[in-house]
Enzyme design. Structure first.
Site, short mmCIF file in Angstrom:
data_model
loop_
_atom_site.label_atom_id
_atom_site.label_comp_id
_atom_site.label_asym_id
_atom_site.label_seq_id
_atom_site.Cartn_x
_atom_site.Cartn_y
_atom_site.Cartn_z
CB SER A 177 -38.68 40.84 -21.17
OG SER A 177 -38.35 42.22 -21.09
CE LYS A 178 -34.21 36.55 -17.49
NZ LYS A 178 -34.01 35.21 -17.03
NE ARG A 179 -33.01 41.34 -22.65
CZ ARG A 179 -32.31 41.45 -23.75
NH1 ARG A 179 -32.08 42.64 -24.26
NH2 ARG A 179 -31.88 40.39 -24.35
CG ASN A 225 -42.34 44.98 -15.41
OD1 ASN A 225 -42.31 45.69 -14.42
ND2 ASN A 225 -43.21 45.16 -16.38
CD GLU A 238 -30.59 35.81 -16.17
OE1 GLU A 238 -31.25 34.78 -16.30
OE2 GLU A 238 -30.91 36.74 -15.42
#
Ligand code: GLU
Ligand code: ZN
Length: 503
Positions: A254-256, A258, A407
């Site tokens: 997840s972009k949280r 990586n 976002e």
């Protein structure tokens, strides 16, 4: 006659192109090439509220950058087009009509209030939330009456009450799932658009897809798909569900945790062939255990049965190491120079940057220090400079809110970013100029650099997000950022003040 191999990737154009899409594309392509077949790119844009054409072009561009080629797609007409689902509405609707006529699907008039209520009760009774089949047995007259009145409705699929769905997964062998666990899935939404499940099955059939190679998150949906194939009298394709990429803590990538955007890696200066090699080696080992291989080499001997079932961990340090090896072992010095130029040291890039730097230039040697942060994956930041005159807790909050708010930006452009910051300052009851130094520092590690919104627009959403997170990480590691509890409180507060988060 032996059936031709046709694979497909079917991304939904609802955001930044994701490395997971590249991962699936790579193996679909290797499989198709190995079997002298074709790979199709289909855009699954039936979610009209979330799909954008910007995202669609970004997906195509990102795959092209990686060197992934498809044989048919929205930009490559073939005999099975159109390849964009929104252009296939009539086909999907006629199939839904057929299912209703056959008695395999039915209209459901339940309001979202009712569905929420049912859901709440099921959760309270510790049952799995699912549709309670309320409209399954409406009479013809009742249906007609409601339709004449213009009541909104969806179409749901009928699922057997008993028995189990048995299918073969090319990697896992026999999979059995009780029909009881399968919801009466919505096939057509109240806006008349099909859902993923319906459109996906219809298009896979019509595009003569022979092998569906996709992420393991779809295994639980496969019974719905198999049932649709049966109801429609079609042969189902073969299914192979690949393990999903994971963060180092084993959670789903997840972009949280990586960077997950393909463009992050392009913009941070990784080579596309390294990305492919790295994605390849995460799920697959070549028979001779070689670590460095190209797409062609992978395709030559690719055997899907050798895909590993463990969740491959996306490890940035390993990717970096591999990139270094390519620079030294696979490219000549001339190649490296050429690639550096292609990357960011070129006229187009400089022309993009120069207008924002010119005001601050006195001679050319000012250019590099001024713009260095645009070429640097991780500019250095210090706690003291980052916080400036702000209270550290406040700084942490601002960084987090900014990350969430970004976002929502649909067109990554200076003006939209500027508006966002204006709103942010207003909502937080601060002056814009009070909060800007924090973001200046987070982006560049400097107090003088290019104008912030231009810099952010040049950096792009992925690099910006990573920098915001790094700045917050610095505050957290010094014990002055957001605790777990603080984050929860902030999430609530954010929801009240800014509306729902998107991520
Ligand atoms: N549109 C789906 C996605 O975005 C495709 C899933 C599939 O391959 O069936 O993941
Ligand atoms: Zn209903």
């Amino acid at each position: 006659m032996k059936q031709l191999v046709r694979t497909r990737i079917a991304p939904s154009p609802t955001g930044n192109p994701h490395v997971g899409t590249a991962y699936m594309a790579l193996f679909n392509l290797a499989f198709a090439r190995r079997n002298k077949g074709s790979m199709i790119l289909r855009i699954e844009d039936t979610d009209r509220a979330r799909s954008t054409s910007e995202s669609e072009s970004a997906i195509l561009d990102s795959l092209r950058w990686l060197g992934i080629e498809w044989d048919e797609g929205p930009d490559k007409p073939g005999k099975f087009g159109p390849y964009r689902q929104s252009e296939r509405l009539e086909i999907h609707q006629s199939i839904v009509g057929r299912l209703v006529e056959q008695g395999d699907a039915y209209p459901c008039f339940c309001t979202s209030e009712r569905l929420n209520q049912v859901r709440k009760e099921q959760i309270a009774n510790k049952e799995t939330p699912r549709y309670d089949r309320h409209c399954l047995n409406l009479s013809k007259e009742e249906i007609e009456k409601k339709m004449d009145r213009g009541d909104p409705y969806v179409i749901r699929m009928k699922v057997p009450q008993e028995g189990e769905c048995i299918f073969t997964d090319e990697l896992r062998g026999e999979v059995r799932i009780d029909w009881k666990q399968i919801d009466h899935q919505v096939l057509q939404k109240s806006d008349g658009y099909p859902t993923y499940h319906l459109a996906n099955v219809v298009d896979d059939h019509m595009m003569e897809i022979s092998h569906v190679i996709r992420g393991e998150e779809w295994i639980s949906s496969t019974p719905k798909h198999i049932l649709l194939y049966q109801q429609l009298g079609w042969d189902a394709p073969s299914f192979a569900h690949l393990p999903l990429l994971r963060n180092p803590d084993k959670s789903k990538l997840s972009k949280r945790k990586n960077p997950t955007g393909i463009f992050y890696y392009r913009d941070a200066g990784y080579l596309p062939e390294v990305m492919l090699n790295y994605l390849g080696m995460m799920g697959y080992t070549l028979p001779d255990q070689r670590e460095i291989f190209s797409l062609d080499e992978l395709s030559e001997s690719f055997d899907i049965k050798r895909m590993s079932l463990g969740g491959p961990i996306f490890d940035l340090a390993k990717l970096k190491w591999l990139n270094g090896r390519y620079l030294r072992e696979k490219l000549s010095e001339d190649d490296v120079v050429e690639r550096l130029i292609q990357w960011k040291l070129n006229t187009t890039k400089f022309k993009n940057i120069l207008p924002h730097a010119l005001q601050r230039l006195e001679n050319f040697s000012d250019f590099i220090p001024l713009t260095e942060f645009l070429f640097n994956e991780h500019p250095e930041i210090t706690l003291e400079n980052l916080i400036g005159k702000l209270d550290p807790g406040q700084a942490a909050k601002l960084l987090k809110i900014c990350e969430w708010e970004l976002e929502k930006v649909k067109n990554w452009h200076r003006d939209e970013i500027f508006c966002l910051f204006q709103d942010l300052a207003k909502t937080e009851e601060k002056k814009l100029k009070e909060i800007l130094p924090l973001f200046f520092q987070a982006m560049s590690g400097k107090s003088i650099s290019l104008p912030l919104f231009d810099a952010m627009s040049i950096l792009g959403p992925d690099l910006v997000r990573v920098r915001l997170r790094k700045a917050l990480g610095l505050l957290n590691s010094e014990g002055v950022g957001l605790s777990k509890k603080g984050l929860k409180v902030l999430e609530k507060e954010y929801q009240q003040k800014y509306g729902n988060r998107i991520d």
